[in-house]
Scaffold this motif. Structure first.
Motif, PDB file in Angstrom:
ATOM      1  N   SER A 239       0.808  -1.213   0.000  1.00 45.43           N
ATOM      2  CA  SER A 239       0.000   0.000   0.000  1.00 45.43           C
ATOM      3  C   SER A 239       0.844   1.267   0.000  1.00 45.43           C
ATOM      4  N   ASP A 240       2.185   1.124  -0.119  1.00 49.19           N
ATOM      5  CA  ASP A 240       3.044   2.301  -0.134  1.00 49.19           C
ATOM      6  C   ASP A 240       3.765   2.415  -1.471  1.00 49.19           C
ATOM      7  N   TYR A 252       6.049  -3.876  -6.905  1.00 46.30           N
ATOM      8  CA  TYR A 252       5.154  -3.934  -5.760  1.00 46.30           C
ATOM      9  C   TYR A 252       3.721  -4.229  -6.214  1.00 46.30           C
ATOM     10  N   SER A 253       3.241  -3.424  -7.145  1.00 46.27           N
ATOM     11  CA  SER A 253       1.875  -3.602  -7.629  1.00 46.27           C
ATOM     12  C   SER A 253       1.648  -2.689  -8.818  1.00 46.27           C
ATOM     13  N   SER A 254       0.912  -3.159  -9.799  1.00 45.82           N
ATOM     14  CA  SER A 254       0.596  -2.339 -10.959  1.00 45.82           C
ATOM     15  C   SER A 254      -0.615  -1.451 -10.698  1.00 45.82           C
ATOM     16  N   ASN A 255      -1.158  -1.542  -9.493  1.00 46.08           N
ATOM     17  CA  ASN A 255      -2.378  -0.775  -9.181  1.00 46.08           C
ATOM     18  C   ASN A 255      -2.083   0.665  -8.767  1.00 46.08           C
ATOM     19  N   PHE A 256      -0.827   0.955  -8.408  1.00 48.23           N
ATOM     20  CA  PHE A 256      -0.500   2.261  -7.900  1.00 48.23           C
ATOM     21  C   PHE A 256       0.096   3.132  -9.006  1.00 48.23           C
ATOM     22  N   PRO A 257      -0.331   4.370  -9.147  1.00 48.54           N
ATOM     23  CA  PRO A 257       0.307   5.262 -10.142  1.00 48.54           C
ATOM     24  C   PRO A 257       1.690   5.658  -9.695  1.00 48.54           C
TER      25      PRO A 257
END
Length: 259
Positions: A239-240, A252-257
């Protein structure tokens, strides 16, 4: 009945983990005799970081720069090769792309295990021996390790191929005679092309990690295999933000811009 075979071209990216374009050219020339029909290879190097990888600091920086190169080329390739004997950034790169990522030392060790029970690695500096031993242990192959021997030349000095060949041959013969090595592994990516001459003097198989990595990468690409996402190489949903490294945020994740 006539069977039609569709020929697919495989594309492999070779990443020189240092920033030396001349070393990248030597890597490309060294691979050229081994390329098979239907496979294209693109060789690139890190844009910044050490020009020669000789120290722990060099390896740490090269690992990050290697990951950035792979992230920038994450589409259009069927496999990736990290062309550095320390295999820097391998685990991170496997989180970045789904296609196989092959380190030249890991590839050589795996192949060495099929040609003899014990192997010795030849590296550049004595100071690197503990790190190489740790790397072998990381791959779970310490029981097969006969020795790690250094030729006492920095990466920059490897351009003198006549001297390199002489010292590698001496190291290989000593490893066979004194350490009971059955296979010799050349860790440096620019050591490719010397295997036949060294094998003739040491009387055991000699493997260049770069060539082993190429054949393994090509085979996995042809097999259609991808990196497992079950546990170690699973992309974590955090989430960071990964501040300062937008090109690596998707690890980490492709969901974060990107910030």
């Amino acid at each position: 009945m006539q069977v039609s075979h569709t020929h697919l071209t495989r594309h492999i990216l070779v990443v020189n983990s240092n920033s030396n374009a001349l070393a990248t050219e030597r890597i490309q020339r060294g691979l050229a005799p081994h390329l098979r029909p239907g496979t294209t290879v693109t060789c690139v190097n890190a844009a910044q970081g050490p020009q020669g990888i000789d120290t722990a600091l060099d390896v740490a920086i090269a690992a990050l720069e290697t990951a950035k190169v792979v992230a920038a080329h994450r589409s259009g390739y069927d496999a990736y090769i990290v062309a550095c004997g320390a295999d820097p950034g391998i685990d991170v790169c496997r989180q970045i792309v789904d296609q196989p990522v092959i380190g030249i030392t890991e590839a050589a060790l795996l192949m060495a295990c099929t040609l003899g029970y014990t192997f010795s690695l030849l590296t550049t500096l004595t100071a690197e021996i503990p790190s190489i031993e740790q790397l072998v242990g990381h791959y779970g192959l310490s029981a097969r390790l006969a020795s790690v021997r250094a030729i006492e030349m920095t990466t920059a000095e490897l351009a003198n191929r006549e001297v390199v060949l002489h010292r590698l041959a001496e190291g290989a013969q000593a490893a066979v005679r004194l350490d009971r090595a059955e296979v010799i592994v050349l860790t440096g990516s620019v050591m490719v092309g010397m295997e036949t001459q060294i094998a003739a003097l040491a009387h055991v198989p000699v493997l260049a990690g770069l060539v082993c990595a190429y054949h393994l990468a090509e085979g996995l690409a042809a097999y259609g295999q991808q990196t497992s996402r079950a546990y170690k190489y699973r992309r974590l949903k955090k989430s960071d933000q990964l501040l300062g490294y937008p090109e690596l945020q998707s690890v980490y994740s492709s969901n974060f811009p990107a910030p």
